[in-house]
Scaffold this active site. Structure first.
Site, PDB file in Angstrom:
ATOM      1  N   LEU A 532      -6.621  -6.676   2.528  1.00 39.57           N
ATOM      2  CA  LEU A 532      -7.543  -7.752   2.881  1.00 39.57           C
ATOM      3  C   LEU A 532      -8.879  -7.213   3.368  1.00 39.57           C
ATOM      4  O   LEU A 532      -9.916  -7.855   3.202  1.00 39.57           O
ATOM      5  CB  LEU A 532      -6.931  -8.631   3.978  1.00 39.57           C
ATOM      6  CG  LEU A 532      -5.640  -9.366   3.618  1.00 39.57           C
ATOM      7  CD1 LEU A 532      -5.064 -10.038   4.857  1.00 39.57           C
ATOM      8  CD2 LEU A 532      -5.902 -10.396   2.535  1.00 39.57           C
ATOM      9  N   GLY A 533      -8.866  -6.072   3.992  1.00 41.97           N
ATOM     10  CA  GLY A 533     -10.101  -5.500   4.528  1.00 41.97           C
ATOM     11  C   GLY A 533      -9.770  -4.297   5.387  1.00 41.97           C
ATOM     12  O   GLY A 533      -8.606  -3.907   5.536  1.00 41.97           O
ATOM     13  N   GLY A 536     -12.685  -0.712  12.010  1.00 51.49           N
ATOM     14  CA  GLY A 536     -12.758   0.571  12.681  1.00 51.49           C
ATOM     15  C   GLY A 536     -11.408   1.097  13.120  1.00 51.49           C
ATOM     16  O   GLY A 536     -11.241   2.287  13.322  1.00 51.49           O
ATOM     17  N   PHE A 537     -10.413   0.209  13.252  1.00 48.25           N
ATOM     18  CA  PHE A 537      -9.099   0.636  13.720  1.00 48.25           C
ATOM     19  C   PHE A 537      -8.108   0.847  12.590  1.00 48.25           C
ATOM     20  O   PHE A 537      -7.002   1.297  12.804  1.00 48.25           O
ATOM     21  CB  PHE A 537      -8.518  -0.391  14.693  1.00 48.25           C
ATOM     22  CG  PHE A 537      -9.197  -0.406  16.029  1.00 48.25           C
ATOM     23  CD1 PHE A 537      -9.054  -1.478  16.881  1.00 48.25           C
ATOM     24  CD2 PHE A 537      -9.983   0.662  16.442  1.00 48.25           C
ATOM     25  CE1 PHE A 537      -9.681  -1.494  18.115  1.00 48.25           C
ATOM     26  CE2 PHE A 537     -10.608   0.656  17.667  1.00 48.25           C
ATOM     27  CZ  PHE A 537     -10.462  -0.431  18.515  1.00 48.25           C
ATOM     28  N   GLY A 538      -8.487   0.475  11.383  1.00 45.07           N
ATOM     29  CA  GLY A 538      -7.581   0.673  10.267  1.00 45.07           C
ATOM     30  C   GLY A 538      -7.561  -0.501   9.322  1.00 45.07           C
ATOM     31  O   GLY A 538      -8.172  -1.535   9.579  1.00 45.07           O
ATOM     32  N   VAL A 540      -6.129  -3.725   6.929  1.00 44.35           N
ATOM     33  CA  VAL A 540      -5.307  -4.916   7.103  1.00 44.35           C
ATOM     34  C   VAL A 540      -4.821  -5.354   5.729  1.00 44.35           C
ATOM     35  O   VAL A 540      -5.606  -5.440   4.778  1.00 44.35           O
ATOM     36  CB  VAL A 540      -6.092  -6.060   7.780  1.00 44.35           C
ATOM     37  CG1 VAL A 540      -5.204  -7.283   7.954  1.00 44.35           C
ATOM     38  CG2 VAL A 540      -6.637  -5.612   9.127  1.00 44.35           C
ATOM     39  N   ASP A 651     -15.158  -8.358  22.726  1.00 43.85           N
ATOM     40  CA  ASP A 651     -15.594  -8.053  21.357  1.00 43.85           C
ATOM     41  C   ASP A 651     -15.631  -9.313  20.503  1.00 43.85           C
ATOM     42  O   ASP A 651     -15.173  -9.325  19.358  1.00 43.85           O
ATOM     43  CB  ASP A 651     -14.671  -7.005  20.725  1.00 43.85           C
ATOM     44  CG  ASP A 651     -15.339  -6.300  19.544  1.00 43.85           C
ATOM     45  OD1 ASP A 651     -16.585  -6.233  19.516  1.00 43.85           O
ATOM     46  OD2 ASP A 651     -14.619  -5.830  18.657  1.00 43.85           O
TER      47      ASP A 651
END
Length: 843
Positions: A532-533, A536-538, A540, A651
């Protein structure tokens, strides 16, 4: 030649008749009399201009209906339909008075709206109340009125209930769909088994109940919003002839209102201020799943602040364990230990005891005894074997509430909820002793809780042991998130093996622990086609579980900045903080050094994928954007005020707002969230994390974080939603960002130039100006000058409220270079849960 003259004279006479007929209608636009008809685009308008009656076609339907709608609203708001089950296909329908009856004529079809058998001079008038009344003019007697045949809308002055003598029922029924006003799935009517309360039926099944009418508070017990009684005057009438509920508006209230039985199954009280063209929801019921009748079954409690929502009461267990595992709790719970009186066949006060439960709404179907003492109330339940619970209200005359049989629809509220009550539930004495002993043991164990690392190792070792014992780890195995020092602990007793949850601690949350193999299968081995996208954390991924449910799988990169601390935050917060505008966490996977979170799948992905996409921006009309803004505000209010711990998201941005299939917003990504306990309201931190352009000045420059940090981010996001532009970039000059550009337009009294071009032809200038004003209030430089989120929501929805003038925004004249975003995802993919982590040195 004589024939031509005769024809001309006949045509002239007919024209004069038509002109005279038109003059008659023009002279009495609110009334139609015998010999007149209402055709085509002709309408009747009430004397004060509040309502209009005529023929209409809903949406793009080709059918014609006779309806009544509000005159002042831009979009037609229909409150009554005369032929909801008899749509007309003709292009020239007509309304007329035939004898003493209203009839709708369409081609060869004649539909009788009323059925009277009197004679005399008859007329029909549309009143400013929205009531269309057929009267005998000589006596003024009402022969028929639209208020007696309600559709889906309940207006002030109408009745909901029934006539004891004639059997006439006044009820609401939803539309079938937005283009079809025929009978829908949901209806609101009086409960004939308990005629002091109302029920929503889905078909023939009870879906929701109002609770009984409380004579003291003049409200229904399950509709606490009615206590906000500064607009409405409610009345519940019960006499030998009629039983009905009605309401009116206080003369000092400059507002229009309507209650609607929505096709979604919710009743909504909507208000329209005098100066507005847009309705806003004053209250709605059922508010969430916990308000739905028997949602959790018998002897259970429901809490919208936890997941799962349902849990058995202390002393009870699921009646069908397999159904509970599949999240079907409708079968409810049963006793673990049978009551002594049930075994002996008579009441035994020495063997059965009562467990006190605080902060709850009362279950349904109770009996009330007046003028009784507390001890007598308890005794009455103790001596009656069929009595399962009691409650006592010592105010007034002293009310004793007794429940017999199953306890249904008990809701667990937060400790600070003013609507909470106390109930005493009958348990076997031995069960009560066991519960107290377990609670005591838990308190002792938790008082000596070990650090997070040790507890996490316990989870890991326990999971490996289970894996060896069972051969594989499936999604039905669970971990328990303890609400102590925000630690994660594992349970290995029989209850945790079943995956039901801790029945003795309402603060515990169960979270399914998925195996890596099951996650791999769900995502087709993390294939790019499922991606899906990536943030910055990984990445999905979209996944599909064995039960067919779609999920979003967030696989944290091993090089990701989101480590164990962020994982703990996100897991703890989303698992415990359940709200309709917060994304729901369904489980996690902690195998093979993997850190994977499984969320509910949001089919419309993130807000930025619509807002900043030239092809999709037009899908966000103003109503949708305003709905999204209100949902985000509601989610933040919950985080800031109504959760047990005060939480600052830190955030908030467009890519962290996910949208479901109905474009309802849900706040996501809690990895950077900051929690406050007790009376804390702000903190200092050396770890500045968040996204460029959304951080408040005191946080970005000094490391001071508070709820006002989120308010600032919300203000930035609100300006982006209004303008369709990102905060970072060039706007008119090369020295301003979006905040500076908005402030410049505000100073020049041209703020509407900020509005997205796709909204240019939308007639909501007043609401757009209000939203821009509120956004600028949120981004003021000094945190104390910014409103709270509760104040923000009030300012956005209450158009009668005068707004203060904003001060100059923070960062409004700082030169901003348009920083190209890193290629974190493929151009044809949407941004989902992307987080930009910034580390800024405090000065």
């Amino acid at each position: 030649m004589p024939t031509m003259k005769l024809a001309f004279l006949s045509l002239l006479m007919f024209s004069c008749y038509c002109i005279r007929f038109s003059v008659v209608l023009a002279a009495a636009t609110s009334t139609i009399s015998v010999g007149q008809s209402l055709t085509g685009s002709d309408t009747l308008v009430s004397s004060g201009g509040a309502f209009e009656l005529g023929f209409f076609s809903p949406g793009n339907s080709s059918y014609k209906y006779l309806g009544i709608w509000y005159k002042k609203t831009k979009e037609r708001t229909v409150v009554w339909v005369g032929n909801r089950d008899q749509p007309l296909t003709t292009s020239s329908p007509a309304l007329a008075i035939d004898g003493a009856n209203l009839v709708i004529q369409g081609g060869r079809t004649t539909y009788h709206v009323s059925n009277n058998s009197v004679s005399g001079s008859i007329s029909a008038t549309l009143l400013d109340s929205g009531n269309f009344v057929l009267r005998e003019e000589s006596s003024g007697k009402t022969l028929w009125q639209s208020f007696d045949d309600p559709l889906d809308t309940f207006l002030p002055g109408m009745k909901l209930g029934y006539n004891r003598r004639t059997g006439k029922v006044w009820a609401l029924t939803s539309w079938k769909n937005t283009m079809d006003p025929s009978l829908g799935d949901f209806s609101l009517s009086i409960d004939f088994e308990s005629p002091d309360e109302f029920v929503i039926l889905k078909g023939s099944e009870k879906y929701w109940t109002s609770g009984p009418w409380d004579r003291d508070s003049q409200t229904f017990s399950h509709v606490p919003e009615m206590r906000l009684n500064y607009i409405f005057n409610y009345s519940f009438i019960s006499n030998p002839n009629e039983v009905y509920f009605t309401y009116s508006i206080y003369s000092s209230s400059d507002v229009s209102t309507r209650l609607v039985m929505d096709l979604s199954g919710q009743i909504k009280q909507l208000n329209l201020p005098e100066t507005s063209e847009q309705w806003f929801v004053f209250w709605g019921q059922p508010r969430d799943a916990c308000d739905v009748y028997k949602f959790c079954g018998s002897f259970s409690r429901c809490s919208s602040n936890t997941f799962p929502f349902c849990a058995c009461l202390d002393g009870f267990r699921p009646s069908d364990l397999e159904e509970w595992r599949q999240n079907d709790t409708s079968a409810g719970c049963v006793r673990k230990i049978q009551l002594q009186c049930e075994q002996m066949g008579y009441g035994n006060g020495d063997k059965d005891r009562f467990l006190k439960m605080d902060h709850v709404t009362f279950p349904l179907d109770y009996n009330t005894s007046e003028r009784i003492l507390d001890k007598a109330c308890k005794s009455a339940c103790s001596s009656d074997c069929s009595c399962t619970a009691y409650a006592y209200n010592g105010s007034g005359n002293g009310r004793c509430l007794l429940w017999h049989g199953d306890l249904l629809s008990l809701r667990q509220l937060s400790e600070d909820d003013p609507n909470g009550n106390t109930i005493f539930i009958k348990l076997a004495a031995s069960e009560l002793q066991n519960s107290q002993g377990i609670n005591k043991t838990l308190k002792i164990a938790l008082a000596s809780a070990v650090p997070l690392v040790a507890l996490f190792l316990t989870i890991y070792m326990g999971c490996q042991w289970k894996k060896k014992r069972k051969g594989k780890m499936g999604p039905t195995q669970d971990i328990l998130l303890f609400d102590v020092d925000l630690s994660i602990a594992a349970r290995t007793n029989e209850t945790s093996e079943r995956g039901i949850g801790n029945e003795n601690n309402t603060n515990d949350v169960w979270l399914p622990l998925f195996s890596f193999s099951s996650v791999t299968a769900a995502t087709q081995n993390f294939s790019n086609s499922n991606k899906l996208g990536e943030g910055g954390f990984g990445p999905v991924y979209k996944g599909k579980l064995l039960n067919g449910k779609h999920v979003a799988v967030k696989r944290l990169s091993k090089k990701s900045a989101q480590g164990m601390l962020e994982l703990r935050n996100e897991t703890m917060l989303i698992a415990k903080l359940q709200h309709k505008n917060l994304v729901r966490l369904l489980g996690c996977c902690l195998e093979r050094d993997e850190k994977i979170l499984i969320y509910e799948y949001m089919s419309n992905k993130s807000l930025d994928s619509f807002l900043f996409d030239e092809a999709k921006r037009h899908l966000l009309n103003w109503e949708t954007r305003a709905h999204i803004v209100e949902g985000i505000a509601q989610g933040l209010i919950y985080l800031h005020q109504h959760s047990r711990l005060r939480i600052v998201h830190r955030d908030l941005k467009a890519s962290n707002i996910l949208l479901d299939s109905d474009m309802n917003p849900k706040i996501s990504d809690f990895g950077l969230a900051k929690m406050f306990g007790g009376n804390e309201s702000e903190a200092n931190t050396n770890r500045i994390v968040g996204t460029y352009g959304y951080m408040s000045p005191e946080y970005a420059l000094e490391g001071v974080v508070s709820i006002k940090s989120d308010v600032f981010s919300f203000g930035v996001l609100l300006l982006e939603i209004i303008s369709g532009k990102k905060n970072t970039g060039f706007y008119q000059t090369d020295s301003m960002n979006l905040l500076g550009y908005a402030w410049q337009l505000w100073q020049e009294d041209t703020a509407l130039c900020l509005v997205d071009s796709v909204l240019e032809h939308h007639n909501s200038d007043g609401m757009l100006m209000r939203h821009i004003n509120v956004a600028l209030l949120c981004v003021q430089e000094i945190a104390a000058d910014r409103p709270t989120m509760s104040e923000v929501l009030t300012m956005l929805t209450n158009e009668l409220l005068t707004l203060p003038s904003p001060k100059q925004p923070a960062f409004s004249y700082i030169r901003t270079q348009k920083i190209p975003e890193p290629p974190l995802y493929k151009p044809d993919l949407n941004s989902v849960n992307d987080v930009t982590v910034s580390v800024v040195e405090a000065r």
